[in-house]
Write a protein that holds these residues in place. Structure first.
Motif, PDB file in Angstrom:
ATOM      1  N   ILE A  23    -116.191  36.592 -10.152  1.00  0.00           N
ATOM      2  CA  ILE A  23    -117.543  36.696  -9.173  1.00  0.00           C
ATOM      3  C   ILE A  23    -117.645  35.222  -8.866  1.00  0.00           C
ATOM      4  N   PHE A  24    -118.165  35.080  -7.386  1.00  0.00           N
ATOM      5  CA  PHE A  24    -118.201  33.624  -6.830  1.00  0.00           C
ATOM      6  C   PHE A  24    -119.665  33.327  -6.618  1.00  0.00           C
ATOM      7  N   SER A  25    -120.302  32.150  -6.717  1.00  0.00           N
ATOM      8  CA  SER A  25    -121.387  31.798  -6.547  1.00  0.00           C
ATOM      9  C   SER A  25    -121.294  30.902  -5.293  1.00  0.00           C
ATOM     10  N   ARG A  26    -121.871  31.397  -4.220  1.00  0.00           N
ATOM     11  CA  ARG A  26    -122.106  30.625  -2.869  1.00  0.00           C
ATOM     12  C   ARG A  26    -122.540  29.309  -2.959  1.00  0.00           C
ATOM     13  N   SER A  27    -122.021  28.398  -2.190  1.00  0.00           N
ATOM     14  CA  SER A  27    -122.506  26.859  -2.266  1.00  0.00           C
ATOM     15  C   SER A  27    -123.758  26.934  -1.285  1.00  0.00           C
ATOM     16  N   ASP A  28    -123.748  27.618  -0.338  1.00  0.00           N
ATOM     17  CA  ASP A  28    -124.733  27.472   0.776  1.00  0.00           C
ATOM     18  C   ASP A  28    -125.838  28.535   0.744  1.00  0.00           C
ATOM     19  N   MET A  29    -125.885  29.400  -0.339  1.00  0.00           N
ATOM     20  CA  MET A  29    -126.969  30.392  -0.574  1.00  0.00           C
ATOM     21  C   MET A  29    -127.062  30.939  -1.958  1.00  0.00           C
ATOM     22  N   LYS A  30    -128.108  31.178  -2.337  1.00  0.00           N
ATOM     23  CA  LYS A  30    -128.214  31.743  -3.693  1.00  0.00           C
ATOM     24  C   LYS A  30    -127.543  33.221  -3.907  1.00  0.00           C
ATOM     25  N   CYS A  31    -126.230  33.585  -4.127  1.00  0.00           N
ATOM     26  CA  CYS A  31    -126.023  34.755  -4.290  1.00  0.00           C
ATOM     27  C   CYS A  31    -124.457  34.805  -4.694  1.00  0.00           C
ATOM     28  N   TRP A  32    -124.212  35.673  -5.330  1.00  0.00           N
ATOM     29  CA  TRP A  32    -122.872  36.176  -5.966  1.00  0.00           C
ATOM     30  C   TRP A  32    -122.119  36.821  -5.077  1.00  0.00           C
ATOM     31  N   GLN A  33    -120.828  36.845  -4.735  1.00  0.00           N
ATOM     32  CA  GLN A  33    -120.054  37.814  -3.945  1.00  0.00           C
ATOM     33  C   GLN A  33    -118.625  37.517  -4.109  1.00  0.00           C
ATOM     34  N   TRP A  34    -117.796  38.356  -3.470  1.00  0.00           N
ATOM     35  CA  TRP A  34    -116.192  38.279  -3.563  1.00  0.00           C
ATOM     36  C   TRP A  34    -115.645  37.075  -2.586  1.00  0.00           C
ATOM     37  N   ILE A  35    -114.642  36.748  -2.625  1.00  0.00           N
ATOM     38  CA  ILE A  35    -113.916  36.114  -1.774  1.00  0.00           C
ATOM     39  C   ILE A  35    -114.089  36.844  -0.568  1.00  0.00           C
ATOM     40  N   GLU A 108    -109.085  27.672  -8.965  1.00  0.00           N
ATOM     41  CA  GLU A 108    -109.210  26.550  -8.185  1.00  0.00           C
ATOM     42  C   GLU A 108    -110.356  26.762  -7.189  1.00  0.00           C
ATOM     43  N   ILE A 109    -111.580  27.093  -7.404  1.00  0.00           N
ATOM     44  CA  ILE A 109    -112.455  27.239  -6.047  1.00  0.00           C
ATOM     45  C   ILE A 109    -112.692  26.031  -5.084  1.00  0.00           C
ATOM     46  N   SER A 110    -112.781  26.734  -3.888  1.00  0.00           N
ATOM     47  CA  SER A 110    -112.925  25.771  -2.591  1.00  0.00           C
ATOM     48  C   SER A 110    -114.400  25.299  -2.590  1.00  0.00           C
ATOM     49  N   SER A 111    -114.833  24.470  -1.789  1.00  0.00           N
ATOM     50  CA  SER A 111    -116.217  23.846  -1.499  1.00  0.00           C
ATOM     51  C   SER A 111    -117.253  25.058  -1.115  1.00  0.00           C
ATOM     52  N   GLU A 112    -116.699  26.213  -0.694  1.00  0.00           N
ATOM     53  CA  GLU A 112    -117.594  27.301  -0.320  1.00  0.00           C
ATOM     54  C   GLU A 112    -118.314  27.937  -1.311  1.00  0.00           C
ATOM     55  N   HIS A 113    -117.974  27.480  -2.878  1.00  0.00           N
ATOM     56  CA  HIS A 113    -118.502  28.097  -4.003  1.00  0.00           C
ATOM     57  C   HIS A 113    -118.697  27.062  -4.825  1.00  0.00           C
ATOM     58  N   LYS A 114    -120.004  27.278  -5.632  1.00  0.00           N
ATOM     59  CA  LYS A 114    -120.222  26.286  -6.798  1.00  0.00           C
ATOM     60  C   LYS A 114    -119.593  26.689  -8.081  1.00  0.00           C
ATOM     61  N   GLY A 115    -119.271  27.886  -7.944  1.00  0.00           N
ATOM     62  CA  GLY A 115    -118.786  28.294  -9.321  1.00  0.00           C
ATOM     63  C   GLY A 115    -118.408  30.006  -9.268  1.00  0.00           C
ATOM     64  N   PHE A 116    -117.595  30.185 -10.330  1.00  0.00           N
ATOM     65  CA  PHE A 116    -117.308  31.617 -10.388  1.00  0.00           C
ATOM     66  C   PHE A 116    -117.225  31.884 -12.083  1.00  0.00           C
ATOM     67  N   LYS A 117    -117.197  33.124 -12.257  1.00  0.00           N
ATOM     68  CA  LYS A 117    -117.229  33.753 -13.832  1.00  0.00           C
ATOM     69  C   LYS A 117    -116.390  35.055 -13.940  1.00  0.00           C
ATOM     70  N   TRP A 118    -115.750  35.252 -14.967  1.00  0.00           N
ATOM     71  CA  TRP A 118    -115.219  36.607 -15.215  1.00  0.00           C
ATOM     72  C   TRP A 118    -116.242  37.464 -15.830  1.00  0.00           C
ATOM     73  N   VAL A 119    -116.443  38.799 -15.116  1.00  0.00           N
ATOM     74  CA  VAL A 119    -117.743  39.484 -15.408  1.00  0.00           C
ATOM     75  C   VAL A 119    -117.071  41.013 -15.725  1.00  0.00           C
ATOM     76  N   SER A 120    -117.686  41.735 -16.537  1.00  0.00           N
ATOM     77  CA  SER A 120    -117.522  43.271 -16.401  1.00  0.00           C
ATOM     78  C   SER A 120    -117.918  44.014 -15.007  1.00  0.00           C
ATOM     79  N   TYR A 121    -117.640  45.131 -14.870  1.00  0.00           N
ATOM     80  CA  TYR A 121    -118.054  45.733 -13.872  1.00  0.00           C
ATOM     81  C   TYR A 121    -119.617  46.115 -13.727  1.00  0.00           C
TER      82      TYR A 121
END
Length: 149
Positions: A23-35, A108-121
């Motif tokens: 799951i990815f953390s957006r750089s431009d907003m405070k939210c988690w989403q997919w690619i 290797e994430i792009s600048s669209e995201h500030k981070g990611f992590k592996w999580v459970s469902y």
């Protein structure tokens, strides 16, 4: 010119029957989403867009195994990068969802995201902002559970 549709790509891996999702953390907003992203030109198919977005945003190899999901929705154009780039007459675009099997733990994430992590469902369901992201995750999870059982 981008095509008027959006793709959603859910990276996953299965280790000893344990399913994890990136799951990815957006750089431009405070939210988690997919690619997520859209079609680049008229010659690119929807599945090619999904492969390209997965590569651009997380360096997931273009030849990775994709699962085309039945989960589809329409989303407001204001939720797409570029907003009203399709003109004043386009208010919503279709969103197509995919799962992608990832072999490596490292993305290797792009600048669209500030981070990611592996999580459970369950953790992904709590973190995701958009209902369409949760619906696609639900479908992918059920499909993967049926494959592993």
């Amino acid at each position: 010119m981008r095509e008027p549709y959006q793709v959603l790509v859910i990276p996953y891996k299965i280790i000893n029957d344990d399913i994890k999702f990136a799951i990815f953390s957006r750089s431009d907003m405070k939210c988690w989403q997919w690619i997520a992203g859209g079609g680049e030109d008229f010659d690119e198919s929807i599945i090619e867009s999904a492969r390209r977005e997965a590569y651009e945003e997380a360096r997931i190899p273009l030849n990775s195994a994709l699962i085309e999901l039945d989960s589809r929705t329409t989303i407001p154009v204001e939720h797409c990068a570029g907003g009203f780039i399709w003109g004043d007459d386009v208010y919503v675009v279709e969103e197509y969802s995919f799962g992608v099997n990832v072999i490596s733990d490292k993305l290797e994430i792009s600048s669209e995201h500030k981070g990611f992590k592996w999580v459970s469902y369950d953790e992904a369901m709590e973190l995701l902002k958009y209902d369409s992201n949760r619906s696609a995750l639900w479908e992918l999870n059920i499909r993967l559970l049926r494959q592993t059982n």
